[in-house]
Design a protein around this motif. Sequence first.
Motif, PDB file in Angstrom:
ATOM      1  N   SER A 146       0.763  -1.420   0.124  1.00  0.00           N
ATOM      2  CA  SER A 146      -0.167  -0.035  -0.172  1.00  0.00           C
ATOM      3  C   SER A 146       0.649   1.201   0.011  1.00  0.00           C
ATOM      4  O   SER A 146       0.350   2.310  -0.529  1.00  0.00           O
ATOM      5  N   PHE A 147       2.077   1.235   0.543  1.00  0.00           N
ATOM      6  CA  PHE A 147       2.961   2.428   0.490  1.00  0.00           C
ATOM      7  C   PHE A 147       3.916   2.088  -0.799  1.00  0.00           C
ATOM      8  O   PHE A 147       4.787   3.234  -0.889  1.00  0.00           O
ATOM      9  N   ARG A 148       3.962   1.208  -1.447  1.00  0.00           N
ATOM     10  CA  ARG A 148       4.978   0.954  -2.572  1.00  0.00           C
ATOM     11  C   ARG A 148       6.523   1.247  -1.997  1.00  0.00           C
ATOM     12  O   ARG A 148       7.137   1.672  -2.675  1.00  0.00           O
ATOM     13  N   ARG A 149       6.408   0.381  -0.925  1.00  0.00           N
ATOM     14  CA  ARG A 149       7.856   0.402  -0.088  1.00  0.00           C
ATOM     15  C   ARG A 149       8.481  -1.141   0.186  1.00  0.00           C
ATOM     16  O   ARG A 149       7.396  -1.798   0.455  1.00  0.00           O
ATOM     17  N   VAL A 150       9.529  -1.183   0.177  1.00  0.00           N
ATOM     18  CA  VAL A 150      10.195  -2.328   0.586  1.00  0.00           C
ATOM     19  C   VAL A 150      11.121  -2.263   1.417  1.00  0.00           C
ATOM     20  O   VAL A 150      12.174  -1.350   1.288  1.00  0.00           O
ATOM     21  N   ARG A 151      11.034  -2.960   2.730  1.00  0.00           N
ATOM     22  CA  ARG A 151      12.242  -2.760   3.781  1.00  0.00           C
ATOM     23  C   ARG A 151      13.017  -4.113   3.525  1.00  0.00           C
ATOM     24  O   ARG A 151      12.762  -5.048   3.341  1.00  0.00           O
ATOM     25  N   ILE A 152      14.607  -3.720   3.343  1.00  0.00           N
ATOM     26  CA  ILE A 152      15.324  -4.700   3.127  1.00  0.00           C
ATOM     27  C   ILE A 152      16.424  -4.729   4.225  1.00  0.00           C
ATOM     28  O   ILE A 152      17.161  -3.549   4.620  1.00  0.00           O
ATOM     29  N   ASN A 153      16.465  -5.792   5.016  1.00  0.00           N
ATOM     30  CA  ASN A 153      17.323  -5.831   6.363  1.00  0.00           C
ATOM     31  C   ASN A 153      18.562  -6.656   5.975  1.00  0.00           C
ATOM     32  O   ASN A 153      18.767  -7.757   5.348  1.00  0.00           O
ATOM     33  N   PHE A 154      19.822  -5.998   6.230  1.00  0.00           N
ATOM     34  CA  PHE A 154      21.039  -6.418   6.285  1.00  0.00           C
ATOM     35  C   PHE A 154      21.706  -6.782   7.448  1.00  0.00           C
ATOM     36  O   PHE A 154      21.179  -6.449   8.453  1.00  0.00           O
ATOM     37  N   SER A 155      22.539  -7.781   7.151  1.00  0.00           N
ATOM     38  CA  SER A 155      23.330  -8.149   8.784  1.00  0.00           C
ATOM     39  C   SER A 155      24.312  -7.231   9.158  1.00  0.00           C
ATOM     40  O   SER A 155      24.665  -7.230  10.374  1.00  0.00           O
ATOM     41  N   ASP A 156      24.740  -6.499   8.487  1.00  0.00           N
ATOM     42  CA  ASP A 156      25.790  -5.234   8.701  1.00  0.00           C
ATOM     43  C   ASP A 156      25.653  -4.052   7.986  1.00  0.00           C
ATOM     44  O   ASP A 156      24.976  -4.017   7.012  1.00  0.00           O
ATOM     45  N   ALA A 157      26.131  -2.675   8.469  1.00  0.00           N
ATOM     46  CA  ALA A 157      26.012  -1.692   7.951  1.00  0.00           C
ATOM     47  C   ALA A 157      26.826  -1.427   6.579  1.00  0.00           C
ATOM     48  O   ALA A 157      26.266  -0.867   5.668  1.00  0.00           O
ATOM     49  N   VAL A 158      28.112  -2.472   6.543  1.00  0.00           N
ATOM     50  CA  VAL A 158      28.630  -2.013   5.369  1.00  0.00           C
ATOM     51  C   VAL A 158      28.085  -2.598   4.091  1.00  0.00           C
ATOM     52  O   VAL A 158      28.063  -1.903   3.030  1.00  0.00           O
ATOM     53  N   THR A 159      27.486  -3.851   4.317  1.00  0.00           N
ATOM     54  CA  THR A 159      26.732  -4.364   3.195  1.00  0.00           C
ATOM     55  C   THR A 159      25.530  -3.501   2.799  1.00  0.00           C
ATOM     56  O   THR A 159      25.252  -3.345   1.522  1.00  0.00           O
ATOM     57  N   ALA A 160      24.913  -2.967   3.730  1.00  0.00           N
ATOM     58  CA  ALA A 160      23.661  -1.965   3.523  1.00  0.00           C
ATOM     59  C   ALA A 160      24.075  -0.630   2.654  1.00  0.00           C
ATOM     60  O   ALA A 160      23.649  -0.235   1.703  1.00  0.00           O
ATOM     61  N   ALA A 161      25.343  -0.318   3.145  1.00  0.00           N
ATOM     62  CA  ALA A 161      25.857   1.056   2.469  1.00  0.00           C
ATOM     63  C   ALA A 161      26.455   0.637   1.216  1.00  0.00           C
ATOM     64  O   ALA A 161      26.169   1.538  -0.159  1.00  0.00           O
ATOM     65  N   GLU A 162      27.127  -0.742   0.758  1.00  0.00           N
ATOM     66  CA  GLU A 162      27.441  -1.036  -0.595  1.00  0.00           C
ATOM     67  C   GLU A 162      26.105  -1.164  -1.453  1.00  0.00           C
ATOM     68  O   GLU A 162      26.179  -0.691  -2.589  1.00  0.00           O
ATOM     69  N   ALA A 163      25.059  -1.732  -0.937  1.00  0.00           N
ATOM     70  CA  ALA A 163      23.878  -1.821  -1.528  1.00  0.00           C
ATOM     71  C   ALA A 163      23.311  -0.667  -2.150  1.00  0.00           C
ATOM     72  O   ALA A 163      22.942  -0.588  -3.331  1.00  0.00           O
ATOM     73  N   ARG A 164      23.217   0.318  -1.180  1.00  0.00           N
ATOM     74  CA  ARG A 164      22.628   1.531  -1.432  1.00  0.00           C
ATOM     75  C   ARG A 164      23.408   2.448  -2.536  1.00  0.00           C
ATOM     76  O   ARG A 164      22.729   3.003  -3.500  1.00  0.00           O
ATOM     77  N   VAL A 165      24.689   2.465  -2.412  1.00  0.00           N
ATOM     78  CA  VAL A 165      25.558   3.230  -3.413  1.00  0.00           C
ATOM     79  C   VAL A 165      25.412   2.470  -4.792  1.00  0.00           C
ATOM     80  O   VAL A 165      25.579   3.339  -5.789  1.00  0.00           O
ATOM     81  N   THR A 166      25.525   1.299  -4.943  1.00  0.00           N
ATOM     82  CA  THR A 166      25.496   0.614  -6.164  1.00  0.00           C
ATOM     83  C   THR A 166      23.942   0.693  -6.756  1.00  0.00           C
ATOM     84  O   THR A 166      23.980   0.924  -8.109  1.00  0.00           O
ATOM     85  N   LEU A 167      22.868   0.435  -5.920  1.00  0.00           N
ATOM     86  CA  LEU A 167      21.606   0.274  -6.697  1.00  0.00           C
ATOM     87  C   LEU A 167      20.711   1.446  -6.623  1.00  0.00           C
ATOM     88  O   LEU A 167      19.563   1.478  -7.112  1.00  0.00           O
ATOM     89  N   HIS A 168      21.297   2.780  -5.870  1.00  0.00           N
ATOM     90  CA  HIS A 168      20.145   3.906  -5.865  1.00  0.00           C
ATOM     91  C   HIS A 168      20.076   4.584  -7.327  1.00  0.00           C
ATOM     92  O   HIS A 168      21.050   4.618  -7.841  1.00  0.00           O
ATOM     93  N   LYS A 169      18.795   4.697  -7.380  1.00  0.00           N
ATOM     94  CA  LYS A 169      18.545   5.384  -8.728  1.00  0.00           C
ATOM     95  C   LYS A 169      18.817   4.587  -9.715  1.00  0.00           C
ATOM     96  O   LYS A 169      18.892   4.886 -11.133  1.00  0.00           O
ATOM     97  N   SER A 170      18.691   3.232  -9.687  1.00  0.00           N
ATOM     98  CA  SER A 170      18.958   2.143 -10.750  1.00  0.00           C
ATOM     99  C   SER A 170      17.713   1.799 -11.387  1.00  0.00           C
ATOM    100  O   SER A 170      16.551   2.058 -10.676  1.00  0.00           O
ATOM    101  N   ASP A 171      17.722   1.288 -12.542  1.00  0.00           N
ATOM    102  CA  ASP A 171      16.733   0.711 -13.257  1.00  0.00           C
ATOM    103  C   ASP A 171      16.412  -0.790 -12.868  1.00  0.00           C
ATOM    104  O   ASP A 171      17.209  -1.746 -12.711  1.00  0.00           O
ATOM    105  N   PHE A 172      15.129  -0.985 -12.344  1.00  0.00           N
ATOM    106  CA  PHE A 172      14.585  -2.162 -11.946  1.00  0.00           C
ATOM    107  C   PHE A 172      13.347  -2.384 -12.847  1.00  0.00           C
ATOM    108  O   PHE A 172      12.448  -1.630 -12.443  1.00  0.00           O
ATOM    109  N   ASN A 173      13.287  -3.464 -13.550  1.00  0.00           N
ATOM    110  CA  ASN A 173      12.021  -3.864 -14.244  1.00  0.00           C
ATOM    111  C   ASN A 173      11.574  -2.659 -15.145  1.00  0.00           C
ATOM    112  O   ASN A 173      10.252  -2.467 -15.349  1.00  0.00           O
ATOM    113  N   GLY A 174      12.458  -1.749 -15.685  1.00  0.00           N
ATOM    114  CA  GLY A 174      12.084  -0.633 -16.578  1.00  0.00           C
ATOM    115  C   GLY A 174      11.814   0.566 -15.704  1.00  0.00           C
ATOM    116  O   GLY A 174      11.284   1.592 -16.664  1.00  0.00           O
ATOM    117  N   LYS A 175      11.951   0.600 -14.553  1.00  0.00           N
ATOM    118  CA  LYS A 175      11.603   1.808 -14.015  1.00  0.00           C
ATOM    119  C   LYS A 175      12.316   2.249 -12.786  1.00  0.00           C
ATOM    120  O   LYS A 175      13.240   1.146 -12.316  1.00  0.00           O
TER     121      LYS A 175
END
Length: 196
Positions: free
Chosen positions: A50-79
């Motif tokens: 209903s909010f069009r949001r997904v919470r992704i839980n990581f085991s540590d802060a470094v992997t969460a930061a890496e995923a954010r830097v790599t995938l932020h504003k990236s294209d997923f399924n054409g959007k």
Amino acid sequence: MHLKTLKRSRFFLIASLADHDVFYRPDVRTGFEALFRSFDRDATFQFFKSFRRVRINFSDAVTAAEARVTLHKSDFNGKEMRLYFAQSLHIGNPRLEPPKPDKQFLISPPASPPVGWEQAKDATPAINYDLLCAIAKLGPGDKYELHAGTPTTPSVVVHVCESEHESSGGEDEEQRRARPCIVQTRRPEYTPPPLH
């Protein structure tokens, strides 16, 4: 979502998705989860459609930061997909405690009546039968003085209205017809209850 996973993973991202398919199609959801599991194979997901949001839980802060830097504003399924860090809130006690009372004002109950006190019985109403009799005897145009006037107080006088047939001679026929007829209310029959 398992409680152990929530306690263990305090580092998480919030993904804002323009694509609705991730909430409805299992194949798109699997592809979405694979993107983040490439950074952390133990990542868990909570979908809030209903909010069009997904919470992704990581085991540590470094992997969460890496995923954010790599995938932020990236294209997923054409959007476009946007990722945000979310602040985790740690409450010491799992139960919500009431706030500490700074001021406690107790309202005391009303005082009890003294010993032996009894409630007084209501007095019977005072009926002036002389007044009722005098008013009943009055006819239209008569007056009755209820209270005699003194040098400091006015007198109280009751004037009974004229009947429909006996009006003053100054009125014409139309004014007499326009005056409403007030029907006297009949006194109800009253029989006192038998005394025991």
